[in-house]
Design a protein around this motif. Sequence first.
Motif, PDB file in Angstrom:
ATOM      1  N   ARG A 189      48.407   3.701 -53.912  1.00 20.33           N
ATOM      2  CA  ARG A 189      48.051   2.930 -55.098  1.00 20.33           C
ATOM      3  C   ARG A 189      47.279   1.689 -54.666  1.00 20.33           C
ATOM      4  N   ASP A 193      56.557 -10.080 -59.937  1.00 17.48           N
ATOM      5  CA  ASP A 193      56.806  -9.509 -61.265  1.00 17.48           C
ATOM      6  C   ASP A 193      55.681  -9.845 -62.241  1.00 17.48           C
ATOM      7  N   ALA A 209      52.696  -7.727 -61.337  1.00 15.59           N
ATOM      8  CA  ALA A 209      53.006  -6.307 -61.566  1.00 15.59           C
ATOM      9  C   ALA A 209      52.915  -5.954 -63.052  1.00 15.59           C
ATOM     10  N   ARG A 210      53.272  -6.892 -63.910  1.00 15.29           N
ATOM     11  CA  ARG A 210      53.143  -6.627 -65.352  1.00 15.29           C
ATOM     12  C   ARG A 210      51.672  -6.487 -65.768  1.00 15.29           C
ATOM     13  N   GLN A 211      50.788  -7.207 -65.079  1.00 16.89           N
ATOM     14  CA  GLN A 211      49.351  -7.088 -65.354  1.00 16.89           C
ATOM     15  C   GLN A 211      48.763  -5.816 -64.749  1.00 16.89           C
ATOM     16  N   ARG A 212      49.320  -5.416 -63.605  1.00 19.34           N
ATOM     17  CA  ARG A 212      48.791  -4.274 -62.853  1.00 19.34           C
ATOM     18  C   ARG A 212      49.922  -3.289 -62.544  1.00 19.34           C
ATOM     19  N   PRO A 213      50.441  -2.584 -63.552  1.00 15.49           N
ATOM     20  CA  PRO A 213      51.633  -1.758 -63.346  1.00 15.49           C
ATOM     21  C   PRO A 213      51.435  -0.604 -62.371  1.00 15.49           C
ATOM     22  N   GLN A 214      50.195  -0.174 -62.167  1.00 11.10           N
ATOM     23  CA  GLN A 214      49.940   0.940 -61.255  1.00 11.10           C
ATOM     24  C   GLN A 214      49.851   0.490 -59.795  1.00 11.10           C
ATOM     25  N   ARG A 268      56.630  -5.019 -55.531  1.00 11.82           N
ATOM     26  CA  ARG A 268      56.903  -4.346 -56.793  1.00 11.82           C
ATOM     27  C   ARG A 268      55.838  -3.300 -57.109  1.00 11.82           C
ATOM     28  N   CYS A 269      56.250  -2.221 -57.767  1.00 10.65           N
ATOM     29  CA  CYS A 269      55.323  -1.287 -58.403  1.00 10.65           C
ATOM     30  C   CYS A 269      56.016  -0.766 -59.651  1.00 10.65           C
ATOM     31  N   LEU A 270      55.544  -1.187 -60.804  1.00 17.35           N
ATOM     32  CA  LEU A 270      56.211  -0.806 -62.051  1.00 17.35           C
ATOM     33  C   LEU A 270      56.106   0.684 -62.328  1.00 17.35           C
ATOM     34  N   ASP A 271      54.940   1.279 -62.058  1.00 14.73           N
ATOM     35  CA  ASP A 271      54.768   2.705 -62.357  1.00 14.73           C
ATOM     36  C   ASP A 271      55.719   3.585 -61.549  1.00 14.73           C
TER      37      ASP A 271
END
Length: 200
Positions: free
Chosen positions: A10, A62, A65-70, A117-120
């Motif tokens: 990613r 965090d 990561a919310r701006q760039r979840p991927q 972090r990685c939200l996806d």
Amino acid sequence: MQASFNPLPRPLVLASTSPYRRELLARLRLPFETVAPQVDETPHAGEAPAALARRLAAAKADAVARQRPQAIVVGSDQVADLDGVALGKPGHHARAVAQLRAMSGRTVRFHTALAVRCLDSGYAADDVAVVQVQFRALDDATIERYLLAERPYDCAGSAKSEGLGIALLDAIVSDDPTALVGLPLIRTARLLRGAGVVLP
């Protein structure tokens, strides 16, 4: 035709505008971009230096990561700790003088916290490196010469160990050599591998 090898599953994002952290992450030879995390770094009442560093590293990761979840996002923060009191970036000459006077002949602990972090993918990992720095006894003339030469007003603890500031020290004790500069690369590499990044 053979597919080209990509070590990054990613995009990689550094949640920082610090030139020191950018230079350190570049040592891993991975493509990445930087994004300003826009996080309020004001300490909470009674917050210990180690807790402050951990909270801010996580908040930076965090927020981006919310701006760039991927993306795989790296956040970090460093707080200098003199007998349980947090020493931030001095910002100007007078405060740097006061910090160096307070640290003269003393041991200061630098907490360099890390959050990836990685939200996806759901990946979230945190770590912290603690560096013990023994300052030698510093007279006012030495402090003044150093500050005028290097102007480390954007550095927690008012000294750049990677530059002339090394002459102010008697010892550095750490298991992650780049932690004092602002990003613990041994820990960063470990957490990135956990996120699926291929490193040597």
